[in-house]
Design a protein around this motif. Sequence first.
Motif, PDB file in Angstrom:
ATOM      1  N   MET A  36       0.869  -1.197   0.000  1.00  0.00           N
ATOM      2  CA  MET A  36       0.000   0.000   0.000  1.00  0.00           C
ATOM      3  C   MET A  36       0.900   1.239   0.000  1.00  0.00           C
ATOM      4  O   MET A  36       1.028   1.935   1.018  1.00  0.00           O
ATOM      5  CB  MET A  36      -0.901   0.008   1.241  1.00  0.00           C
ATOM      6  N   PRO A  37       1.528   1.551  -1.133  1.00  0.00           N
ATOM      7  CA  PRO A  37       2.511   2.646  -1.136  1.00  0.00           C
ATOM      8  C   PRO A  37       1.925   4.000  -0.758  1.00  0.00           C
ATOM      9  O   PRO A  37       2.624   4.873  -0.248  1.00  0.00           O
ATOM     10  CB  PRO A  37       3.043   2.645  -2.580  1.00  0.00           C
ATOM     11  N   GLU A  38       0.613   4.172  -0.978  1.00  0.00           N
ATOM     12  CA  GLU A  38       0.011   5.468  -0.625  1.00  0.00           C
ATOM     13  C   GLU A  38       0.071   5.718   0.885  1.00  0.00           C
ATOM     14  O   GLU A  38       0.184   6.859   1.334  1.00  0.00           O
ATOM     15  CB  GLU A  38      -1.429   5.579  -1.145  1.00  0.00           C
ATOM     16  N   GLU A  39       0.017   4.615   1.682  1.00  0.00           N
ATOM     17  CA  GLU A  39       0.109   4.794   3.142  1.00  0.00           C
ATOM     18  C   GLU A  39       1.508   5.286   3.527  1.00  0.00           C
ATOM     19  O   GLU A  39       1.666   6.177   4.362  1.00  0.00           O
ATOM     20  CB  GLU A  39      -0.205   3.477   3.863  1.00  0.00           C
ATOM     21  N   VAL A  40       2.524   4.680   2.916  1.00  0.00           N
ATOM     22  CA  VAL A  40       3.907   5.073   3.212  1.00  0.00           C
ATOM     23  C   VAL A  40       4.142   6.526   2.780  1.00  0.00           C
ATOM     24  O   VAL A  40       4.745   7.320   3.506  1.00  0.00           O
ATOM     25  CB  VAL A  40       4.901   4.149   2.471  1.00  0.00           C
ATOM     26  N   ALA A  41       3.636   6.853   1.595  1.00  0.00           N
ATOM     27  CA  ALA A  41       3.815   8.220   1.084  1.00  0.00           C
ATOM     28  C   ALA A  41       3.123   9.226   1.997  1.00  0.00           C
ATOM     29  O   ALA A  41       3.685  10.292   2.307  1.00  0.00           O
ATOM     30  CB  ALA A  41       3.261   8.318  -0.339  1.00  0.00           C
ATOM     31  N   GLY A  42       1.911   8.895   2.432  1.00  0.00           N
ATOM     32  CA  GLY A  42       1.158   9.807   3.296  1.00  0.00           C
ATOM     33  C   GLY A  42       1.862  10.035   4.624  1.00  0.00           C
ATOM     34  O   GLY A  42       1.977  11.181   5.091  1.00  0.00           O
ATOM     35  N   GLU A  43       2.369   8.941   5.219  1.00  0.00           N
ATOM     36  CA  GLU A  43       3.080   9.075   6.508  1.00  0.00           C
ATOM     37  C   GLU A  43       4.348   9.898   6.335  1.00  0.00           C
ATOM     38  O   GLU A  43       4.662  10.768   7.154  1.00  0.00           O
ATOM     39  CB  GLU A  43       3.455   7.694   7.058  1.00  0.00           C
ATOM     40  N   TRP A  44       5.074   9.608   5.276  1.00  0.00           N
ATOM     41  CA  TRP A  44       6.332  10.337   5.044  1.00  0.00           C
ATOM     42  C   TRP A  44       6.057  11.821   4.866  1.00  0.00           C
ATOM     43  O   TRP A  44       6.703  12.668   5.480  1.00  0.00           O
ATOM     44  CB  TRP A  44       7.046   9.769   3.822  1.00  0.00           C
ATOM     45  N   LEU A  45       5.061  12.125   4.027  1.00  0.00           N
ATOM     46  CA  LEU A  45       4.783  13.532   3.753  1.00  0.00           C
ATOM     47  C   LEU A  45       4.281  14.240   5.013  1.00  0.00           C
ATOM     48  O   LEU A  45       4.685  15.386   5.291  1.00  0.00           O
ATOM     49  CB  LEU A  45       3.767  13.666   2.614  1.00  0.00           C
ATOM     50  N   ALA A  46       3.428  13.567   5.777  1.00  0.00           N
ATOM     51  CA  ALA A  46       2.935  14.193   7.018  1.00  0.00           C
ATOM     52  C   ALA A  46       4.105  14.520   7.942  1.00  0.00           C
ATOM     53  O   ALA A  46       4.148  15.612   8.545  1.00  0.00           O
ATOM     54  CB  ALA A  46       1.939  13.254   7.705  1.00  0.00           C
ATOM     55  N   ASN A  47       5.069  13.612   8.048  1.00  0.00           N
ATOM     56  CA  ASN A  47       6.252  13.871   8.886  1.00  0.00           C
ATOM     57  C   ASN A  47       7.065  15.038   8.345  1.00  0.00           C
ATOM     58  O   ASN A  47       7.540  15.880   9.103  1.00  0.00           O
ATOM     59  CB  ASN A  47       7.159  12.630   8.956  1.00  0.00           C
TER      60      ASN A  47
END
Length: 150
Positions: A129-140
């Motif tokens: 689920m790459p969108e989850e990783v991208a979302g967490e990274w961007l939020a950080n």
Amino acid sequence: MADQIEIITGSMLGATEYVAEQVQTELHQAGFNAEVHFQPDITQIRQSGIWVLCSSTHGAGDLPDNIQAFANALPDSDLSQIQFIVIALGDSSYDTFCQAGKTLYELMCKSGAKPLSELFCIDVLQHPMPEEVAGEWLANQLAGGLFESN
Ligand SMILES: Cc1cc2nc3c(=O)[nH]c(=O)nc-3n(C[C@H](O)[C@H](O)[C@H](O)COP(=O)(O)O)c2cc1C
């Protein structure tokens, strides 16, 4: 704060489109306006402010079809008013892991755009689920002030 962020998407099979939509959601939650370009046409995209490029890699290190014309136009563009990040999707079983993201990052730099972070690569072999990783990274990154001086 940037008044508008352009999200530019390179995708063959759709996974990166989910990533781009998640990026848009995170940006909206952080108070930014953000537009997703699923079929990026450089003449239709504002050539100032912040661009978020999201791209998978296909073939043997190739750019997805839908972003090739955009990438071909980058060397002829003056991108000195643009700051950017690149989120790359790839599969680490390929020697050319995330090569399209690397290519876009280099093309942007060569045309004068300023990177705001290092290339962020997501290995879809490890992250279905790459969108989850991208979302967490961007939020950080946003919590750390990624776009604050803009
Ligand atoms: C035919 C094919 C070729 C691929 N070539 C590469 C590659 O060279 N390097 C890489 O990192 N990933 C490669 N991948 C993996 C894709 O980048 C990955 O599956 C990605 O999630 C696809 O995103 P998309 O659905 O947005 O196109 C390839 C996938 C396919 C199906």
